[in-house]
Design a protein around this motif. Structure first.
Motif, short mmCIF file in Angstrom:
data_model
loop_
_atom_site.label_atom_id
_atom_site.label_comp_id
_atom_site.label_asym_id
_atom_site.label_seq_id
_atom_site.Cartn_x
_atom_site.Cartn_y
_atom_site.Cartn_z
N CYS A 13 0.85 -1.19 0.00
CA CYS A 13 0.00 0.00 0.00
C CYS A 13 0.88 1.24 0.00
CB CYS A 13 -0.88 0.04 1.24
SG CYS A 13 -2.03 -1.34 1.40
N ILE A 14 0.42 2.25 -0.73
CA ILE A 14 1.16 3.51 -0.82
C ILE A 14 0.41 4.57 -0.02
CG2 ILE A 14 2.17 5.20 -2.38
CD1 ILE A 14 3.21 2.24 -2.69
N GLY A 15 1.11 5.22 0.88
CA GLY A 15 0.50 6.29 1.67
C GLY A 15 0.82 7.65 1.07
N HIS A 61 -12.87 5.08 5.21
CA HIS A 61 -12.71 4.57 3.84
C HIS A 61 -11.58 5.33 3.17
CE1 HIS A 61 -14.67 8.29 2.45
NE2 HIS A 61 -15.55 8.10 3.42
N GLU A 62 -10.74 4.61 2.44
CA GLU A 62 -9.75 5.21 1.53
C GLU A 62 -9.90 4.48 0.21
OE1 GLU A 62 -5.73 5.24 2.97
OE2 GLU A 62 -6.21 6.48 4.72
N ALA A 63 -10.55 5.12 -0.76
CA ALA A 63 -10.75 4.51 -2.08
C ALA A 63 -9.46 4.62 -2.89
CB ALA A 63 -11.88 5.21 -2.80
N GLU A 64 -9.08 3.54 -3.54
CA GLU A 64 -7.80 3.52 -4.24
C GLU A 64 -7.88 2.69 -5.52
OE1 GLU A 64 -4.53 2.86 -1.56
OE2 GLU A 64 -5.54 4.01 0.02
N VAL A 65 -7.08 3.06 -6.50
CA VAL A 65 -6.86 2.19 -7.66
C VAL A 65 -5.83 1.14 -7.24
CG1 VAL A 65 -5.89 2.09 -9.99
CG2 VAL A 65 -7.50 3.93 -9.37
N LEU A 92 -10.49 -0.57 -1.31
CA LEU A 92 -10.57 0.34 -0.16
C LEU A 92 -9.52 -0.11 0.85
CD1 LEU A 92 -14.39 0.44 -0.17
CD2 LEU A 92 -13.06 2.54 0.03
N ASP A 93 -8.67 0.84 1.21
CA ASP A 93 -7.66 0.63 2.26
C ASP A 93 -8.32 1.09 3.56
OD1 ASP A 93 -5.52 0.93 4.02
OD2 ASP A 93 -4.69 2.66 2.97
N LEU A 94 -9.04 0.17 4.21
CA LEU A 94 -9.74 0.56 5.44
C LEU A 94 -8.73 0.85 6.54
CD1 LEU A 94 -12.86 -1.79 5.59
CD2 LEU A 94 -12.64 0.50 4.57
N SER A 113 -3.57 -0.33 12.83
CA SER A 113 -4.56 0.60 12.29
C SER A 113 -4.87 0.34 10.82
CB SER A 113 -4.07 2.03 12.45
OG SER A 113 -2.95 2.28 11.62
N LYS A 114 -4.02 -0.43 10.15
CA LYS A 114 -4.12 -0.55 8.68
C LYS A 114 -4.18 -2.00 8.20
CE LYS A 114 -3.24 3.57 6.48
NZ LYS A 114 -4.12 4.05 5.39
N ALA A 115 -3.65 -2.92 8.98
CA ALA A 115 -3.39 -4.27 8.44
C ALA A 115 -4.18 -5.34 9.17
CB ALA A 115 -1.89 -4.57 8.50
N GLY A 182 -2.82 4.50 -3.28
CA GLY A 182 -3.03 5.73 -2.52
C GLY A 182 -4.42 6.31 -2.74
N THR A 183 -4.83 7.15 -1.80
CA THR A 183 -6.20 7.67 -1.83
C THR A 183 -6.22 9.17 -2.01
OG1 THR A 183 -8.36 7.39 -0.74
CG2 THR A 183 -6.56 8.14 0.66
N PRO A 184 -7.22 9.68 -2.77
CA PRO A 184 -7.39 11.13 -2.88
C PRO A 184 -8.07 11.68 -1.62
CG PRO A 184 -9.07 10.02 -4.18
CD PRO A 184 -8.20 8.94 -3.59
ZN ZN Z 1 -4.49 4.28 1.69
#
Ligand code: ZN
Length: 211
Positions: A13-15, A61-65, A92-94, A113-115, A182-184
């Motif tokens: 995942c890219i932050g 929610h973090e929507a990502e390609v 989605l990178d919840l 928090s992420k994984a 990554g998310t906008p």
């Molecule tokens: Zn993300």
């Protein structure tokens, strides 16, 4: 998930890959890609219910390609990198934002928090062909029909080719590896009972319910 049948060896995942999102998080714009990973057991395919995690209270929610890697090895140049793209999807990178804020403040790793279980929502993946312009993918996120996030991959700080070069320099890639790119801006909370949808004209419409 049956680990033996897992087609996704790793989830990268890219932050902070969109400047406006880095700003809304009050984070610095990075000079090189921020990379973290999730276990592939955190993946949830469309149509499944996502259980609200018990160890936090602000699920974002973090929507990502999402790029799926199609071959093994390292990409040494941008020209090399494109050949590593096997497919493209949405995800989605919840993120448990309250847990992340606490970990960041203490300088601790972000995994809690992420994984966590069910933190990587993944659409069906569209096979990549050159007609699919990786630098012009429009995508959005809705919660119960309300628009929350809109983005286009043209706004990535580090594009897909650069990400593949940088990630593969550290982790030699495997077919099936996923890269959440990554998310906008516009990340926000999900509640039990919400329906979260990611959509792209090119990549389809995919939903999950929070249970
Ligand atoms: Zn993300």
């Amino acid at each position: 998930m049956d680990a033996a049948a897992n087609p996704f060896p790793r989830v990268f995942c890219i932050g902070r890959n969109y400047a406006a999102h880095a700003r809304e998080m009050k984070s610095e714009i990075p000079e090189s890609p921020v990379v973290f990973t999730k276990p592939s057991t955190s993946i949830v395919r469309p149509g499944r219910i996502v259980q609200y995690p018990k160890h936090g209270s602000s699920l974002h929610h973090e929507a990502e390609v999402v790029v799926q890697i199609g071959r093994a090895g390292q990409a040494h140049s941008r020209e090399d990198a494109q050949a590593f793209v096997g497919g493209v999807g949405l995800g989605l990178d919840l993120t448990l934002r309250d847990v992340q804020a606490d970990l960041k403040q203490k300088g601790l790793p972000w995994e809690k928090s992420k994984a966590f279980d069910q933190s990587a929502l993944l659409s069906e993946v569209t096979a990549y062909s050159k007609e699919l312009d990786l630098h012009d993918i429009d995508f959005s996120c809705r919660v119960n029909g309300d628009l929350r996030q809109e983005g286009n991959t043209v706004d990535m700080l580090f594009d897909v080719e650069r990400l593949i070069v940088e990630v593969s320099a550290i982790w030699s890639l495997l077919p099936g590896d996923l890269m959440y790119t990554g998310t906008p801006e516009g990340v926000g909370p999900l509640e039990v009972g919400d329906r979260v949808t990611v959509e792209s004209g090119i990549l389809g419409t995919w939903s999950w319910e929070i249970g």
